[in-house]
Design an enzyme around this catalytic site. Structure first.
Site, PDB file in Angstrom:
ATOM      1  N   SER A   1       0.818  -1.206   0.000  1.00  0.00           N
ATOM      2  CA  SER A   1       0.000   0.000   0.000  1.00  0.00           C
ATOM      3  C   SER A   1       0.858   1.265   0.000  1.00  0.00           C
ATOM      4  O   SER A   1       1.699   1.421  -0.871  1.00  0.00           O
ATOM      5  CB  SER A   1      -0.937  -0.066   1.194  1.00  0.00           C
ATOM      6  OG  SER A   1      -2.076   0.671   0.935  1.00  0.00           O
TER       7      SER A   1
ATOM      8  N   LYS B   1       4.309   2.166  -2.355  1.00  0.00           N
ATOM      9  CA  LYS B   1       4.757   3.367  -3.083  1.00  0.00           C
ATOM     10  C   LYS B   1       6.210   3.648  -2.681  1.00  0.00           C
ATOM     11  O   LYS B   1       7.072   3.912  -3.534  1.00  0.00           O
ATOM     12  CB  LYS B   1       3.869   4.573  -2.728  1.00  0.00           C
ATOM     13  CG  LYS B   1       2.352   4.335  -2.848  1.00  0.00           C
ATOM     14  CD  LYS B   1       1.559   5.571  -2.435  1.00  0.00           C
ATOM     15  CE  LYS B   1       0.163   5.322  -1.878  1.00  0.00           C
ATOM     16  NZ  LYS B   1      -0.858   4.764  -2.707  1.00  0.00           N
TER      17      LYS B   1
ATOM     18  N   TRP C   1      -9.948   0.497  -5.285  1.00  0.00           N
ATOM     19  CA  TRP C   1      -9.399   1.816  -4.901  1.00  0.00           C
ATOM     20  C   TRP C   1      -7.975   1.986  -5.459  1.00  0.00           C
ATOM     21  O   TRP C   1      -7.545   3.073  -5.801  1.00  0.00           O
ATOM     22  CB  TRP C   1      -9.406   1.894  -3.375  1.00  0.00           C
ATOM     23  CG  TRP C   1      -8.998   3.196  -2.767  1.00  0.00           C
ATOM     24  CD1 TRP C   1      -7.944   3.401  -1.920  1.00  0.00           C
ATOM     25  CD2 TRP C   1      -9.650   4.470  -2.907  1.00  0.00           C
ATOM     26  NE1 TRP C   1      -7.882   4.714  -1.541  1.00  0.00           N
ATOM     27  CE2 TRP C   1      -8.928   5.392  -2.131  1.00  0.00           C
ATOM     28  CE3 TRP C   1     -10.760   4.920  -3.620  1.00  0.00           C
ATOM     29  CZ2 TRP C   1      -9.275   6.736  -2.036  1.00  0.00           C
ATOM     30  CZ3 TRP C   1     -11.110   6.266  -3.519  1.00  0.00           C
ATOM     31  CH2 TRP C   1     -10.375   7.144  -2.740  1.00  0.00           C
TER      32      TRP C   1
ATOM     33  N   HIS D   1      -7.506  -5.783  -0.293  1.00  0.00           N
ATOM     34  CA  HIS D   1      -6.285  -5.043  -0.006  1.00  0.00           C
ATOM     35  C   HIS D   1      -5.584  -5.634   1.222  1.00  0.00           C
ATOM     36  O   HIS D   1      -6.050  -5.459   2.348  1.00  0.00           O
ATOM     37  CB  HIS D   1      -6.737  -3.601   0.275  1.00  0.00           C
ATOM     38  CG  HIS D   1      -5.644  -2.607   0.350  1.00  0.00           C
ATOM     39  ND1 HIS D   1      -4.918  -2.205  -0.742  1.00  0.00           N
ATOM     40  CD2 HIS D   1      -5.153  -1.899   1.393  1.00  0.00           C
ATOM     41  CE1 HIS D   1      -4.039  -1.290  -0.373  1.00  0.00           C
ATOM     42  NE2 HIS D   1      -4.155  -1.090   0.922  1.00  0.00           N
TER      43      HIS D   1
HETATM   44  C1  GTR Z   1      -5.358   4.550   1.625  1.00  0.00           C
HETATM   45  C2  GTR Z   1      -4.731   5.389   0.554  1.00  0.00           C
HETATM   46  C3  GTR Z   1      -3.967   4.541  -0.380  1.00  0.00           C
HETATM   47  C4  GTR Z   1      -3.113   3.500   0.314  1.00  0.00           C
HETATM   48  C5  GTR Z   1      -3.699   2.982   1.601  1.00  0.00           C
HETATM   49  C6  GTR Z   1      -2.747   2.340   2.603  1.00  0.00           C
HETATM   50  O1  GTR Z   1      -6.139   5.281   2.498  1.00  0.00           O
HETATM   51  O2  GTR Z   1      -5.760   6.041  -0.110  1.00  0.00           O
HETATM   52  O3  GTR Z   1      -3.212   5.354  -1.254  1.00  0.00           O
HETATM   53  O4  GTR Z   1      -1.838   3.964   0.516  1.00  0.00           O
HETATM   54  O5  GTR Z   1      -4.319   3.966   2.343  1.00  0.00           O
HETATM   55  O6  GTR Z   1      -1.580   2.680   2.685  1.00  0.00           O
HETATM   56  O7  GTR Z   1      -3.229   1.511   3.358  1.00  0.00           O
END
Ligand code: GTR
Length: 446
Positions: A285, A289, A376, A426
């Site tokens: 997540s 990045k 998402w 996720h």
């Molecule tokens: C979310 C965000 C994503 C992702 C995620 C995470 O809220 O929108 O870009 O990074 O968090 O890190 O769990």
């Protein structure tokens, strides 16, 4: 995030003659999901049919209009042009000067995990401008392998969460609270004993060790706590006279976490047990990045893995599918360089897109993993970044992703660019880890 029914029915009453209008509203809302964050309504699209046509910036055309012909053109010219844009306009420039640090050995246990592994802990300390920053590092290395390839995986709530072991130092840094959950063992943003092992499903240590890999981890909040405040974390240790936040083209939190990754690589190299190890950085997540970005800025990283990294990780941002630049900059104003806010609802003006980030890893192997239900993060956009990065790999005779359509669910592709979309949401699962270990083995045993 409010549900459709909450949006439609809370505090409102409708009459029979409203039905046509209601049907219209439900149709529109189910196409454009309406999300609320920080009180601001935000529209986002998760319907493939509504992705508008877009032109990607050219990967292999130089700023002067000439075509990249070979590896030399790529490495000496085009790669620098692209990297400079990511540095100045997206993640923000990292400091050029290095900070001296000390490495304190905190723990060494030769009989960890039923005598299959060596557990080690260190404390890295940085000092500057009268401030101090500590990063706690934890490693498990298999006893049966010399210089094993190691996964370096930053964690979200402290090293103590990856396994329930009372010998692991509990982070004393600020920790994010998990919404709607009391299971994380975090009280008032401080980790407690109850947090031990709470992220263990994302760190299948026994399997990692049994497969001959080592694992290094650190808590990302040691480097920069994940909220919009530039007076804490690593940034202040680099401020020039009179500064209290980074310049508009300088590093946000994602660059800071990537910087943390590079500092832990110093420990990997310093540790005689892993000095000669191959280094694989994996992040989930927001840390996916950071993992990709660290692979771009530090060529000591032999392989980078993005697990569900989404917007400003692997996903093509011009698709505006799921999270968008504006949404991410609004919810997380501290993640990127301030300059990046220029591209809110203005993606087409950004001279790069995320296929170029993936291409900057070339020719090193890179793996992009998506989850089917993680809309998402835009699974298709994550795949396409690998696909459109592939011409850079081709310059080296390496094979990327050759089909413009993503593979079926649970059918991984393992070329020099790897990809899978697994069933589920996720998260980081055993399935993901199985693919990463297999991918690493294929490339490192060549
Ligand atoms: C979310 C965000 C994503 C992702 C995620 C995470 O809220 O929108 O870009 O990074 O968090 O890190 O769990």
């Amino acid at each position: 995030m409010k549900t459709l029914s909450t949006l439609l029915f809370r505090n409102r009453s409708y009459r029979y003659q409203d039905i046509p209008q209601l049907i219209y509203i439900i149709t529109v809302l189910s196409i454009f999901h309406v999300g609320y964050s920080f009180g601001q309504p935000e529209l986002f699209n998760v319907d493939e049919r509504l992705v508008e046509p877009y032109d990607l910036p050219e990967l292999l055309i130089l700023a002067n209009g000439q075509k990249v012909q070979n590896v030399a053109d790529w490495e000496h010219i085009r790669r620098h042009e692209i990297l400079d844009i990511f540095l100045e306009e997206v993640y923000g420039k990292l400091p050029l000067k290095d900070l001296q640090h000390t490495i304190e050995v905190v723990d060494r246990n030769e009989t960890a995990l039923n005598n299959t592994a060596i557990r080690q802990q260190w404390k890295l300390t940085f000092e500057s401008h009268g401030k101090q920053l500590d990063i706690e590092v934890l490693a498990y290395l298999p006893k049966s392998v010399t210089s094993p390839p190691v996964f370096l995986v930053p964690n979200f709530r402290g090293n103590q969460t990856i396994i329930n072991d009372p010998n692991i130092v509990i982070t004393s840094s600020w920790v994010r609270m998990r919404k709607n959950s009391d299971t994380s063992g975090v009280v008032d943003h401080k980790a407690t004993e109850a947090s031990r092992g709470t992220s263990s499903s994302r760190f299948p240590l026994e399997k990692i060790i049994a497969n001959g890999f080592g694992l290094y981890t650190f808590y990302y909040g040691d480097v920069d706590p994940d909220f919009n405040d530039f007076s804490n974390g690593i940034h202040p240790l680099f401020y020039e006279q009179g500064e209290d936040k980074p310049k508009s083209d300088a590093w946000g939190a994602i660059s800071a976490w990537a910087w943390g990754i590079t500092k832990v690589i110093d420990v990997i190299e310093y540790n005689p047990l892993s000095t000669d190890s191959k280094i694989i950085v994996m992040g989930h997540s927001r840390l996916g990045k950071a993992a990709l970005w660290s692979g771009v800025i530090d060529d000591r990283i032999d392989m980078a893995i993005s697990n569900n990294s989404g917007c400003m990780g692997a996903a093509i941002l011009r698709r505006r599918f799921g999270e968008t630049v504006k949404i991410i900059n609004t919810r997380f104003p501290h993640w990127f360089a301030d300059n990046f806010k220029k591209y809110n609802d203005n993606e087409k003006e950004l001279p790069v897109d995320q296929h170029m980030l993936i291409a900057l890893m070339a020719p090193r192997p890179v793996y992009i993993a998506s989850a089917e239900e993680d809309r998402w993060a835009d699974p298709k956009g994550e795949y396409l970044a690998g696909y459109y990065a592939s011409p850079a790999y081709k310059l080296y005779g390496e094979k990327g992703l050759s089909n413009p359509e993503p593979p079926a669910v649970n059918v991984p592709i393992h070329q020099t660019i790897g990809y899978h979309m697994r069933t589920g949401k996720h998260d980081v699962t055993d399935y993901d880890w199985e693919q990463y270990m297999k991918f690493a083995r294929t490339h490192f045993d060549k």
